[in-house]
Design an enzyme around this catalytic site. Structure first.
Site, short mmCIF file in Angstrom:
data_model
loop_
_atom_site.label_atom_id
_atom_site.label_comp_id
_atom_site.label_asym_id
_atom_site.label_seq_id
_atom_site.Cartn_x
_atom_site.Cartn_y
_atom_site.Cartn_z
N PRO A 120 0.78 -1.25 0.00
CA PRO A 120 0.00 0.00 0.00
C PRO A 120 0.81 1.29 0.00
O PRO A 120 0.78 2.08 0.95
CB PRO A 120 -0.83 -0.14 1.28
N CYS A 121 1.51 1.54 -1.11
CA CYS A 121 2.27 2.78 -1.22
C CYS A 121 1.35 4.00 -1.26
O CYS A 121 1.79 5.13 -1.02
CB CYS A 121 3.19 2.75 -2.44
#
Length: 278
Positions: A243-244
């Site tokens: 989850p950048c």
């Protein structure tokens, strides 16, 4: 274009319009007109997609809200530890395990690996999913352009055998945006040891929470390596699962996303909305 794609396109247009006209705070009627819907149908579309009204959704995208989230996670190591103890880190996130390639595999650049891929529809538009022959996810890209996405996949895994296959990818694709799924997903990450360390740290950011690049750097004990951390985050090969999108600037600005700033805002708001309605 499928109904889901059309829905997201209108959501995207509305988020862009609101962002561009934030100072004058456009009303529901004005936003609906911009996306060529009646206020009634636009409100219904938005609630169907996000679970909350457009007005509520927009509150999650303000700088003030972002700063509050950053403050809550100012010490990401503590947040990760507390969440891990309580078990809530897996309440909405899928259980993701990143496996780095061995030095030999990395040197061979994917030689001997067969990769299957296809395109699917998510709440955020079309995406390419690629998996190895032993069902490890090796690439997820939001794909506004299928040809460009295929070329990126080939560039990432240019020594591998790449085959388009719905049969080999559909079961995993169904799990990715299913917030009720508890099946673990294996990720095969093609990156340097430093990049993999950064990507693993991103898995510690709780669902619906945000953190800063500085906090990620501190979590991996490299507080001065902000540029390298930012580069590793920008080169994340597995969108959404790693989850950048939960990493933003310290000032609270939501920007810098490989697949577009508007899409990043949509994902952040969608996750926050889900927490609101469950």
């Amino acid at each position: 274009m499928t109904q889901k794609e059309m829905d997201y396109e209108r959501i995207k247009q509305s988020i862009e319009y609101i962002s561009e006209n934030y100072i004058k705070q456009p009303e529901l009627n004005e936003i609906a007109e911009h996306v060529h819907l009646s206020p009634y149908h636009f409100q219904r579309l938005f609630i169907r997609w996000a679970g909350v009204s457009p007005k509520k959704f927009l509150q999650y995208l303000t700088i003030e809200n972002s700063k509050q989230k950053l403050e809550e996670s100012s010490n990401l190591a503590e947040v990760a530890y507390d969440v891990g103890l309580s078990g809530t880190s897996r309440l909405h996130d899928l259980f993701i395990n990143i496996e780095g390639m061995t030095p030999y595999q990395y040197k061979q650049k994917g030689a001997g690996i067969t990769i299957y891929y296809d395109f699917f529809i998510s709440p955020f538009g079309k995406f390419l999913l690629a998996v190895t022959n032993n069902n490890k996810v090796c690439s997820i890209q939001f794909a506004d352009d299928e040809i460009f996405a295929e070329e990126e996949l080939k560039n990432q895994w240019f020594n591998s055998t790449i085959i388009r296959s719905r049969e080999k990818t559909a079961l995993i694709a169904d799990k990715i945006f299913n917030l009720k799924s508890t099946d673990p997903i294996q990720v095969l990450a093609k990156g340097t040891p430093f990049q993999i360390k950064v990507w693993e740290s991103l898995l510690k950011i709780p669902f619906g929470q945000l953190t800063s690049y500085q906090s990620v750097a501190e979590l991996i004990n490299k507080p001065k390596a902000l540029q390298a951390v930012g580069s590793a985050i920008g080169n994340n090969p597995v969108a959404y699962l790693i989850p950048c999108h939960r990493v933003i600037r310290k000032a609270g600005n939501i920007s810098q996303y490989h697949w577009g700033e508007t899409r990043k805002k949509a994902i952040i708001g969608w996750e926050a909305s889900y927490l609101e309605v469950v």
